[in-house]
Design an enzyme around this catalytic site. Structure first.
Site, PDB file in Angstrom:
ATOM      1  N   ASP A   1      68.022 -58.282 -80.737  1.00 15.70           N
ATOM      2  CA  ASP A   1      69.293 -58.541 -80.033  1.00 15.70           C
ATOM      3  C   ASP A   1      69.248 -59.875 -79.289  1.00 15.70           C
ATOM      4  O   ASP A   1      69.547 -59.951 -78.082  1.00 15.70           O
ATOM      5  CB  ASP A   1      69.582 -57.415 -79.030  1.00 15.70           C
ATOM      6  CG  ASP A   1      69.387 -56.028 -79.624  1.00 15.70           C
ATOM      7  OD1 ASP A   1      69.720 -55.845 -80.804  1.00 15.70           O
ATOM      8  OD2 ASP A   1      68.897 -55.132 -78.903  1.00 15.70           O
TER       9      ASP A   1
ATOM     10  N   GLU B   1      78.992 -52.869 -83.485  1.00 18.49           N
ATOM     11  CA  GLU B   1      78.326 -53.245 -82.236  1.00 18.49           C
ATOM     12  C   GLU B   1      77.915 -54.714 -82.300  1.00 18.49           C
ATOM     13  O   GLU B   1      78.186 -55.419 -83.280  1.00 18.49           O
ATOM     14  CB  GLU B   1      77.091 -52.365 -81.997  1.00 18.49           C
ATOM     15  CG  GLU B   1      75.995 -52.534 -83.036  1.00 18.49           C
ATOM     16  CD  GLU B   1      74.786 -51.645 -82.786  1.00 18.49           C
ATOM     17  OE1 GLU B   1      74.915 -50.659 -82.040  1.00 18.49           O
ATOM     18  OE2 GLU B   1      73.709 -51.943 -83.345  1.00 18.49           O
TER      19      GLU B   1
END
Length: 637
Positions: free
Chosen positions: A340, A516
């Site tokens: 991420d 997401e």
């Protein structure tokens, strides 16, 4: 809890006092000021002090065995900044033994100690453009051996009483690890988490007491922590200095605790508040120590010859393989084991980076003047998870943003008792540099309803601030969709939010029904919003939404969704499950880059989230003649 009683503070103004050891035969303690280039010997109880200037910085050392034949010419084995040598402080005589890192400019020796079998250990760290280039070495009759590599600042080296465990820390991580130890061979096994030091502190020098507890100096923590053999903190002793560095038990009964300290990096105001910074502190201890281990008697001349031959061979090998290594380097790999990834461009020569760490227990921040420099930049732990309740588990996907002159980090977190009770939380820092100052917890972000939510990202368009995030709609069967809202402030949204996209396409619902990881890029008259979908294994992939820069971004119909993934697994390039990206402008002010995570293998053992091998990668973005964004799926990074 029994307290430490301060007996003496020896005012020396050490820049970086370190490497302290007790010598029972002379009833004296030795230590070094690394940056001051001095070696000290203090006798107890007279407090007579001997000072020796150094030809090169020494980080740690051991006194030669009284029966060593070389003792007549040299009194100690030292780790100079450039390598191992025998040394005589009175004459500055040097007998070089090994220089294992002549090929690594900017590295120097750091923490070291003798094991109970008489071998000398010392680790290296990088001082310039700090990165994970440090290695822990073992020096014995067979030579100089690399034992643990990939370190930033090795510290806290010590062994338990029966030599079945070795303790070691990489200071910026805030964690002390325990390794199984083969006392005969000097080999270590896989690390296990031993203890996490208090938030804001880093583990520095450590020592074992007679009860087999570990005492550790807490750099930045203004204290000494004591841990049981199981890793439980049993005591925290406050100190009058914020930067204690190394510990040694001494005195006739080994019940004195000597503590070195440092002045480096402290402001004038801090130094005024900490008059003992840089002093040697001597405490009456409620704990008794163990005798210092003795250095084995080695054939130093033979060891020197062995190392000369070995490093000649290594040099030849490095030269012969140099071109092959350069070709074999993975150009797109930026930082290993960081998922991420998020990068923030503060200026043309200023980049801040954060990401999810495999342990999901902390938030790190690093800075560099270039994107490539982030790979070797020191990662500073700026926040750690709680023990229980909100923000105590699954610390995911931090992003740093500068909004209205302050720094904010948005991140997702669960509870130790409910790990997947994931909500978005906010930290704030008002300092000009987010690596300085204090991070303040602002609590959860109100998104309009209480449900699973994560991956908040901020962008500004035409003077308006927006937030995009992923959240579960309890009325639907999917895990998460993407939502957008205007921001009244960095912590308050204009609600209700607008739905952007739900996981409805076949490639978005593999394993899990997920949208997401949004990231926004504004260019060529459009707003490009990349996102990720499906399970976090090789099926993870990236999709794309677009809207005109003149559109009303709070209307779902303003956005167009690409029907197929724009970036996904490519077996031939060994790129599996790419996603959760961020966009950034390169140093040239022209080239658009994408940072993303991916694995380099397909098959995963166990749950994908427990596999920490999602690595941060970087690649340029491509644009067609018509100004359309092209992710170049079949091109390598």
């Amino acid at each position: 809890m029994s307290e430490l009683k301060l007996l003496h503070s020896i005012p020396l103004k050490n820049k970086l006092g370190e490497g302290i050891i007790w010598h029972g035969a002379s009833q004296s303690v030795w230590w070094t000021d690394i940056h001051g280039r001095f070696l000290y010997q203090l006798f107890w109880p007279s407090l007579q002090l001997n000072t020796y200037p150094l030809p090169e910085r020494i980080s740690c050392f051991a006194l030669l065995n009284a029966h060593d034949p070389m003792r007549s010419d040299y009194s100690m084995l030292v780790a100079f900044e450039s390598g191992f040598a025998l040394y005589q402080p009175a004459t500055q005589g040097i007998f070089w033994l090994a220089k294992p890192e002549t090929h690594l400019s900017g590295n120097r020796m750091n923490d070291g100690r003798i094991d109970r079998q008489g071998r000398f250990w010392a680790g290296t760290m990088r001082e310039v453009n700090q990165g994970q280039t440090g290695t822990l070495y073992r020096l014995d009759q067979q030579g100089c051996h690399a034992v643990i590599s990939g370190l930033q600042i090795p510290n806290s080296l010590c062994w338990n009483k029966n030599s079945s465990r070795i303790y070691h820390a990489d200071s910026p991580t805030g964690v002390i690890y325990s390794y199984g130890f083969d006392a005969v061979q000097g080999a270590v096994s896989q690390p296990q988490l031993f203890a996490k030091v208090p938030v804001g502190a880093e583990p520095d020098g450590a020592v074992i007491d007679a009860e087999d507890h570990l005492l550790c100096a807490l750099w930045g923590g203004k204290a000494i922590a004591r841990y049981s053999p199981s890793g439980q903190q049993t005591a925290l002793h406050p100190l009058p200095v914020s930067q204690p560095t190394c510990l040694a038990f001494g005195g006739p009964d080994l019940d004195l605790l000597f503590v070195t300290t440092a002045r480096q990096g402290l402001t004038e105001q801090q130094l005024e508040a900490e008059p003992d910074a840089g002093s040697l502190l001597i405490y009456q201890s409620p704990y008794q120590g163990l005798p210092e281990s003795e250095l084995a008697v080695l054939d130093w001349t033979a060891l020197q010859k062995t190392e000369v031959v070995m490093w000649k061979l290594v040099s030849v090998l490095l030269i012969s393989l140099l071109s092959v290594n350069l070709l074999a380097q993975d150009a797109g790999l930026l930082i290993k084991n960081r998922a991420d990834p998020w990068v923030y461009r503060a200026a043309a020569d200023s980049y801040y980076f954060t990401a999810s760490v495999p342990e999901f227990d902390r938030i790190e921040l690093r800075h560099s003047s270039s994107i490539k420099g982030l790979a070797k930049a020191k990662a500073k732990v700026i926040w750690r998870k709680k023990d229980k309740g909100p923000m105590s588990a699954n610390i995911w996907a931090p992003e740093i943003h500068q909004i209205d002159g302050s720094w904010y980090i948005y991140f997702a977190a669960g509870k130790a008792e409910e790990p997947f009770h994931i909500r978005t939380y906010v930290l704030k820092n008002s300092a000009a540099d987010p690596l300085q100052g204090q991070w303040q917890e602002l609590g959860p972000l109100n998104t309009g309803w209480d449900s699973f939510n994560l991956d908040a990202t901020h962008f500004e368009h035409k003077g308006q601030h927006y937030l995009v995030w992923a959240q579960q709609d309890k009325k639907q069967s999917y895990n998460s969709a993407l939502w957008i809202a205007k921001m009244r402030s960095a912590t308050e949204l204009e609600l209700p939010a607008t739905l952007l996209t739900e996981p409805t396409l076949d490639w978005e619902v593999l394993g899990h029904k997920v949208n997401e990881g949004p990231a926004v890029l504004i260019k060529n008259g459009k707003i490009w919003l990349a996102y990720s979908a499906s399970a976090t294994d090789h099926r993870y992939a990236m999709g794309l939404l677009t809207a005109s820069v003149d559109a009303d971004l709070l209307k779902t119909e303003s956005w167009t969704k690409a029907p197929r993934p724009v970036f996904f697994t490519n077996d031939s390039l060994k790129r599996f499950g790419p996603g959760h990206n961020s966009f950034v402008l390169a140093e040239d002010g022209v080239t658009d880059l994408m940072l993303y995570h991916a694995r380099d293998y397909k098959d995963i053992q166990g749950h994908p989230l427990q596999d920490g091998n999602r690595h941060t990668r970087v690649r340029p973005l491509y644009w067609t003649e018509q100004g359309e964004l092209d992710f170049a799926q079949d091109k390598p990074d």
